[in-house]
Design a protein around this motif. Structure first.
Motif, PDB file in Angstrom:
ATOM      1  N   ALA A 148       0.928  -1.094   0.130  1.00 50.98           N
ATOM      2  CA  ALA A 148       0.016  -0.114   0.111  1.00 50.98           C
ATOM      3  C   ALA A 148       0.912   1.188  -0.021  1.00 50.98           C
ATOM      4  N   ALA A 149       1.999   1.246   0.959  1.00 56.41           N
ATOM      5  CA  ALA A 149       2.924   2.354   1.015  1.00 56.41           C
ATOM      6  C   ALA A 149       3.568   2.503  -0.450  1.00 56.41           C
ATOM      7  N   ALA A 150       4.114   1.496  -0.976  1.00 51.53           N
ATOM      8  CA  ALA A 150       4.761   1.779  -2.213  1.00 51.53           C
ATOM      9  C   ALA A 150       3.719   2.206  -3.383  1.00 51.53           C
ATOM     10  N   ALA A 151       2.485   1.529  -3.232  1.00 54.77           N
ATOM     11  CA  ALA A 151       1.439   1.910  -4.448  1.00 54.77           C
ATOM     12  C   ALA A 151       1.471   3.566  -4.255  1.00 54.77           C
ATOM     13  N   ASP A 152       1.103   3.846  -3.388  1.00 58.73           N
ATOM     14  CA  ASP A 152       0.817   5.548  -2.838  1.00 58.73           C
ATOM     15  C   ASP A 152       1.851   6.227  -3.218  1.00 58.73           C
ATOM     16  N   ALA A 153       3.172   5.768  -2.729  1.00 59.93           N
ATOM     17  CA  ALA A 153       4.438   6.702  -3.335  1.00 59.93           C
ATOM     18  C   ALA A 153       4.370   6.592  -4.950  1.00 59.93           C
ATOM     19  N   ALA A 154       4.243   5.601  -5.581  1.00 57.43           N
ATOM     20  CA  ALA A 154       4.105   5.544  -7.237  1.00 57.43           C
ATOM     21  C   ALA A 154       2.970   6.120  -7.567  1.00 57.43           C
ATOM     22  N   ARG A 155       2.060   6.346  -7.062  1.00 55.45           N
ATOM     23  CA  ARG A 155       0.731   7.288  -7.373  1.00 55.45           C
ATOM     24  C   ARG A 155       1.133   8.631  -7.617  1.00 55.45           C
ATOM     25  N   GLN A 156       1.674   8.760  -6.292  1.00 52.11           N
ATOM     26  CA  GLN A 156       2.146  10.512  -5.992  1.00 52.11           C
ATOM     27  C   GLN A 156       3.361  10.850  -6.933  1.00 52.11           C
ATOM     28  N   HIS A 157       4.188  10.245  -7.281  1.00 51.35           N
ATOM     29  CA  HIS A 157       5.233  10.187  -8.271  1.00 51.35           C
ATOM     30  C   HIS A 157       4.768  10.410  -9.399  1.00 51.35           C
ATOM     31  N   LEU A 158       3.924   9.567  -9.922  1.00 50.27           N
ATOM     32  CA  LEU A 158       3.355   9.643 -11.355  1.00 50.27           C
ATOM     33  C   LEU A 158       2.450  10.798 -11.624  1.00 50.27           C
ATOM     34  N   SER A 159       1.733  11.090 -10.598  1.00 52.35           N
ATOM     35  CA  SER A 159       0.940  12.532 -10.734  1.00 52.35           C
ATOM     36  C   SER A 159       1.708  13.519 -10.616  1.00 52.35           C
ATOM     37  N   THR A 160       2.565  13.642  -9.823  1.00 44.82           N
ATOM     38  CA  THR A 160       3.416  14.776  -9.854  1.00 44.82           C
ATOM     39  C   THR A 160       4.241  15.001 -11.255  1.00 44.82           C
ATOM     40  N   ARG A 161       4.624  13.964 -11.695  1.00 47.73           N
ATOM     41  CA  ARG A 161       5.439  13.944 -12.850  1.00 47.73           C
ATOM     42  C   ARG A 161       4.442  14.422 -14.011  1.00 47.73           C
ATOM     43  N   ASP A 162       3.337  13.668 -14.054  1.00 46.70           N
ATOM     44  CA  ASP A 162       2.368  14.149 -15.294  1.00 46.70           C
ATOM     45  C   ASP A 162       2.139  15.528 -15.042  1.00 46.70           C
ATOM     46  N   VAL A 163       1.767  16.174 -13.869  1.00 44.01           N
ATOM     47  CA  VAL A 163       1.334  17.715 -13.646  1.00 44.01           C
ATOM     48  C   VAL A 163       2.726  18.564 -14.070  1.00 44.01           C
TER      49      VAL A 163
END
Length: 189
Positions: free
Chosen positions: A169-184
């Motif tokens: 859960a923590a790794a998936a959350d970090a990946a989602r945050q990173h991907l969304s930040t990168r996409d923004v």
């Protein structure tokens, strides 16, 4: 960081490298509202004798503190390692005559859960989750991760994660945050 024991791949080449966290503290170490007593010659007592060091002393503590503390039995399945579960009755269905026994208790300070007005059934649910997490910790199921982007750059990390579910859960959350930040950042002029 310790040796990588596993990896989890996410979209766009993002990868979490998983390792054991050898320095992960007990999940109840700093929680004054939770006591776990383990009466065993083989395993240490997390309560360090505060509630008693014999079965009769612990039972007396239970009686003396029943108004302020919810208590439930702690059971152990000890076979190539130990697994703990909180339940009134033995929850293990295998090797009951040989490898399972009441190991101690889980005690929860009533005033610290909910508004201090939870039913015994609700307190038992809390105790069960706490015992499960403690069991994972005691078994060494403690993890850390480093999240890397497709180019191998470290973009996030996490440690002190007890149990595979918490890790994922923590790794998936970090990946989602990173991907969304990168996409923004990629779409911002």
């Amino acid at each position: 960081m310790s040796a990588i024991i596993d990896t989890i791949e996410y979209e766009d080449g993002v990868v979490a490298e998983i390792s054991h966290d050898e320095f992960c503290e007990s999940p109840i170490k700093h929680d004054d509202a939770v006591e776990i007593v383990v009466l065993s010659r083989r395993y240490s007592d997390p309560a360090e004798g505060r509630l008693g060091s014999t079965g009769s002393e612990v039972e007396q503590w239970r009686k003396d503190n029943a108004a302020d503390w919810f208590t439930i039995n702690l059971w152990a399945y000890d076979h190539s390692g130990v697994v703990y579960r909180a339940s009134d009755d033995n929850p293990f269905t295998v090797d009951r005559d040989w490898d399972t026994a009441q190991a101690g208790i889980v005690a929860l300070k009533r005033s610290e859960f909910g508004k201090g007005d939870l039913s015994d059934a609700e307190m038992a649910e809390h105790a069960s989750r706490i015992a499960d997490e403690y069991s994972d910790w005691a078994a060494g199921n403690c993890y850390a991760f480093v999240l890397k982007d497709a180019d191998g750059s470290e973009v996030a990390e996490g440690n002190g994660l007890i149990g595979r579910e918490a890790l994922e859960a923590a790794a998936a959350d970090a990946a989602r945050q990173h991907l969304s930040t990168r996409d923004v950042r990629a779409t911002t002029p």
